[in-house]
Design a protein around this motif. Structure first.
Motif, mmCIF file in Angstrom:
data_model
loop_
_atom_site.group_PDB
_atom_site.id
_atom_site.type_symbol
_atom_site.label_atom_id
_atom_site.label_comp_id
_atom_site.label_asym_id
_atom_site.label_seq_id
_atom_site.Cartn_x
_atom_site.Cartn_y
_atom_site.Cartn_z
ATOM 1 N N UNK D 6 0.796 -0.609 -0.416
ATOM 2 C CA UNK D 6 -0.246 -0.250 -0.015
ATOM 3 C C UNK D 6 0.760 1.392 -0.215
ATOM 4 N N UNK D 7 0.488 2.138 -0.516
ATOM 5 C CA UNK D 7 1.330 3.218 -1.106
ATOM 6 C C UNK D 7 0.557 4.831 -0.091
ATOM 7 N N UNK D 14 6.635 6.271 0.678
ATOM 8 C CA UNK D 14 6.347 5.823 1.537
ATOM 9 C C UNK D 14 5.797 5.013 1.554
ATOM 10 N N UNK D 15 5.472 3.193 2.099
ATOM 11 C CA UNK D 15 5.028 2.240 1.516
ATOM 12 C C UNK D 15 4.558 1.307 2.544
ATOM 13 N N UNK D 69 7.161 -0.954 6.986
ATOM 14 C CA UNK D 69 7.030 0.420 6.582
ATOM 15 C C UNK D 69 8.657 0.897 5.719
ATOM 16 N N UNK D 70 7.875 1.381 4.850
ATOM 17 C CA UNK D 70 9.006 1.840 4.515
ATOM 18 C C UNK D 70 9.150 3.680 4.144
ATOM 19 N N UNK D 71 9.820 4.391 5.607
ATOM 20 C CA UNK D 71 9.410 5.371 5.135
ATOM 21 C C UNK D 71 10.030 6.494 4.674
ATOM 22 N N UNK D 87 2.995 6.941 12.183
ATOM 23 C CA UNK D 87 1.751 7.332 12.300
ATOM 24 C C UNK D 87 0.468 7.029 11.024
ATOM 25 N N UNK D 88 1.043 7.498 10.370
ATOM 26 C CA UNK D 88 -0.308 6.726 9.121
ATOM 27 C C UNK D 88 -0.293 5.457 8.714
#
Lengths: 340, 340, 340, 340
Positions: D6-7, D14-15, D69-71, D87-88
């Motif tokens: 999910x993008x 970020x995904x 999480x890729x941030x 947080x998202x």
């Protein structure tokens, strides 16, 4: 991770689930990966989800690609359909080894219960044999197999010299697939000089899969869940592992001596060579060693000639000469039973 | 820790080394301790120091008292001298149980190689049986046993209904005492419905003892040294363990079902009861259950009647009634072979 | 095994229990053995039996000789009496190393609670330092130490460049000796560049000893009992282990870099060398490396110059030259605090 | 297993990678699953593949759903962008908990290196806190953090009473992110009475991920790879586990006593209550207990009042009365430092 589900046989509802990990990049030295082909159980009537995805995860963690074979069931499971499903899956995996970065000669099957029967048949009867087999509380004997699928063969009777190394685990108190099934298979492996490892845990019901509490909450011996990491440690010994600069060598050969090779050699057991007139004639020393006091006891006849010679201080050069003589002698089939 | 060496037989040079731990005081709830009797190997020609003291330490750590039996050797080892040595040692330990704070009904033997043969004979032939037996790469079969001591008996053939639970470990590649010895013993235990656990490690030479690097530096499977703590975990299951308020109950019975008891019971297997006309006559339900579809398959005949009844929703009260009927029927000896 | 109890100080009731294992013979390559000196806890008011014998057994199994020091207690424990007791014990062990077949430079202390305080003092203050220290839920800070023995010193403040490698374990929820004691000691070890390992388990009361169920039945994290075998594995890294042909080399040095040695070297950290004008003047490359982009980031200043140079492709020959220059510069005491 | 990516933020790249396991069916009692959110490291300049997929597998095996999480990286990583990414992600996971069968109150973050910094910030600063945090060789201090991302905050200083239980592991010899980072964080957790577990392994370079040989072939302490299964065992203690009839209770609370709750209680430490005049006035017994000899020593002031009262034989009824009195007193902020 790339995931996919490939239909192998629409009519028989046969499929292959594919979990492919990345290679190269940050995974230095990992140009291809060994693989496991998981074969769930379910009495040839279902394919248990408990013995599918959850089984792949520890091998994925250990760096393997993972596949799950869902094979022919119920009336479709008439023999040899399930074995044909396996053959199709293994042919596909090895055929796509380059594209999928699979090490084609380092593929293990992992089967449970009826899936253990199919994995044992793959190890003993298939054209396209696996390189190692992990069998969990497997159905082995004809009697047990037929109670699930009337046409299913006895897997112990099929063990041959080409059978791959096997890792067999079970629980003593399994009352659906009695532990005698595993014992019969181990005995067949022993008599065929195939390498194996075996763990039979004192207590636990049938069908525990990995033994993780998220899969089965029943009571069993606390050692049971160790089969998972022990099987991975064993796979590294028999298939080789991962090293900083690429795959590492297998530590141990698939057979425990040379008694099943095409010619004789110094890796044949003393006992085996003693029963070969051609060998005893060309190398009278064989009989001398057997009769001498230098070897610990009569029990030592299971030792290979190599071990006996090294024990007696034989040089590597002399060893090679003797080996050359023995390798000139074809290994005819008539094998004497070990006299243990 | 109190240590002592007691001469059991001066003429035959038989002795018992004694390691007794403290009880009570800061060891709350420990009024007495279970014990291990270690029987080193050495081909009935020596008693190996590698299989003596180093073996006691992990069991001492686990809270056991420890004893080491050095038994009759060489010409003194003519049968039944070694077994008589064992009987003398066990009688002494149980006789002094009060003084030494030993739990007399929680004593395990641990034997290796030829000492494993003696431990297996203690478990199957002795008057004064141990409560559990741990057998390391044991000599079992008559053929192997005789190669070390011509008068030594076959231990597998001696397995009977009174045989204690056994923990058997070995390495597949042992060429002094082939792994078939262990397999024969496991098969005998299986056929006599005795509880067991077994670990056969893929690779390793004979005589590795605990597998600690301070004892043996040869190459072997990395799983091998785990037999030690696995055997302790298993002992806690079969003999009970330590709890905050005293000893805890055994988790599992010494036999896997009731087929070997003096009367029939709901703990007999369905298959076994089906072959008992008296049971089938008094309780027609037995045949009904065997014929019904409620039980998963024909393979389920290894299940006990208790499991089948609970599976079908039978109440505990009803179960007790059925059990009472069965317990009125003597269990005659003729046992049918399991049809696995 | 030879056992003995030696009175070290009759007036203060100080004694040394001695457990000596065999060497040589079947223990091939074992001419001498490393040793552990166990120091039980008990708030300087008693020496707990739970932290005495039971602690020796796993190290005996691992091939070590074992000693137990029962030291001055209560009014006799006024400082430095307990430390003097330790000094006397260690001097005796090292003095008898030849007779007892002890490897005099491979002796670890193992202390618990107040005994952990004494072991930490031995590691940081003694004349006759141990080669490694295992500290279990140790009393460290002055405040905690004084609550047990008013004259006892703070062990963290005493950490110096000669402090041996330490293995520190504790439970987070210890409410008798709060975990802050362990954290203060680890922080002192870190700031002095001493090698260490540490395991703080989430849950468990004070005084669990080995965590074996035969010693303490209270509730705690299931990981806790692993400190025992982890400490043995760690000892093999820092003291060397057993090999087929004799002792093996230590795998890792007692300090994590060269910042505490008598002269500078390429094993000093980049950060440390940057603060040494003499080094930067003779070797301008040091500042260049620190400023260059070749090293991953400013954080890399904790890297040794050796690592930075090898990272930049420096030859072994060049490395030796640079090292020689640095070793000509005395390492003056003023050490800058790390800027983490 | 369902997989998806999910993008979360296209602009910042970020995904969220999603690995969702099956629930129900053969997974009896598993209506929803706890989850891990993996946060790879890479110095805020990359997200390492070595700390992504391979980390999810052992938690998947243990029955968890897994997310990666890729941030935000490099210039996009200016604070608080990475924390906003977290947080998202957490809001999305908890928002979809019903659809995805995630146990919304049993979600752990697992971060490595710079990802460990982000995970530590999530645990200490986020609106939407995780329920547990596993931090691998984390960047913690402001000085280290700023060397990777100049705007990044100090995570130790942010520890507060709402911080979740943490599991922190590292290697002593890490020269990219010095071990002092972990020690500072543990000290902050200790001073805030937050539950934690910590394993610092003696030797190993930065960035070992799971320590599997298929990921990193460098040399390190053999204990290192155990952090994986130890963290799973710990998660079961702090989040609860899987039972035959559904999730099981957590075994231990997130804080080690009641000193940080909104009111006083018998779970406050004796020491803490002694500094509260309102408590000492209403319950003079508090001071009496502190002064009495019934409690082992002055060190025992870290004990909770509950433990002291039970130690003195107080009844449960009386305990409840005392607790009620204390719970009527608000817990004002001024906390005295522990005097260890």
């Amino acid at each position: 991770m790339r995931t996919d589900t490939i239909i192998l046989n629409k009519e028989r509802n046969v499929s292959l689930t594919v979990y492919l990990q990345e290679v190269g990049g940050e995974f230095r030295g990992v140009g291809e990966r060994p693989a496991v082909l998981v074969i769930p159980g379910g009495g040839y009537a279902m394919c248990s989800d408990r013995e599918a995805d959850p089984v792949t995860f520890p091998y994925l963690k250990a760096g393997y690609h993972a596949f799950i074979l869902r094979y022919s069931l119920k009336e479709q499971a008439v023999w040899p359909n399930p074995l044909a499903d396996y053959e199709q899956a293994m042919a596909l995996i090895r055929g796509k080894a380059g594209e999928w970065h699979v090490a084609a000669d380092r593929i293990a099957v992992i089967g449970f219960s009826a899936g253990g029967h199919l994995a044992a048949c793959a190890a003993t009867m298939a054209e396209n044999r696996p390189n190692a087999a992990i069998l969990g509380y497997p159905v082995i004997t004809g009697a047990t197999a037929r109670s699930y699928q009337p046409s299913a063969p006895d897997a112990a009777e099929a063990v041959d010299a080409k059978t791959c190394p096997c890792f067999v685990f079970a629980t003593r108190t399994d009352d659906l697939v009695p532990v005698g099934n595993s014992l019969r298979f181990l005995t067949a492996l022993e008599q065929n000089e195939i390498a194996f490892e075996s763990h039979i845990y004192a207590n636990g019901p049938h069908g525990l899969s990995t033994g993780d509490s998220s899969i089965d909450g029943r009571s069993f011996s606390s050692r049971y869940p160790r089969w998972v990491e022990d099987s991975i440690s064993w796979l590294r010994e028999v298939l080789g592992g991962f090293g900083p600069d690429g795959p590492t060598e297998a530590l141990f050969p698939p057979r425990i001596n040379g008694n099943r090779e095409e010619t004789l050699s110094v890796d044949c057991s003393l006992e085996y060579l003693l029963a070969k007139p051609a060998a005893c004639e060309l190398l009278p020393m064989i009989r001398q060693i057997a009769d001498s006091s230098s070897v610990v006891s009569a029990a030592a006849r299971a030792m290979t000639l190599r071990v006996c010679l090294l024990f007696d201080g034989c040089s590597e050069e002399k060893l090679s000469e003797i080996d050359a003589v023995l390798r000139s002698i074809p290994n005819t089939s008539g094998r004497t039973e070990p006299g243990i």
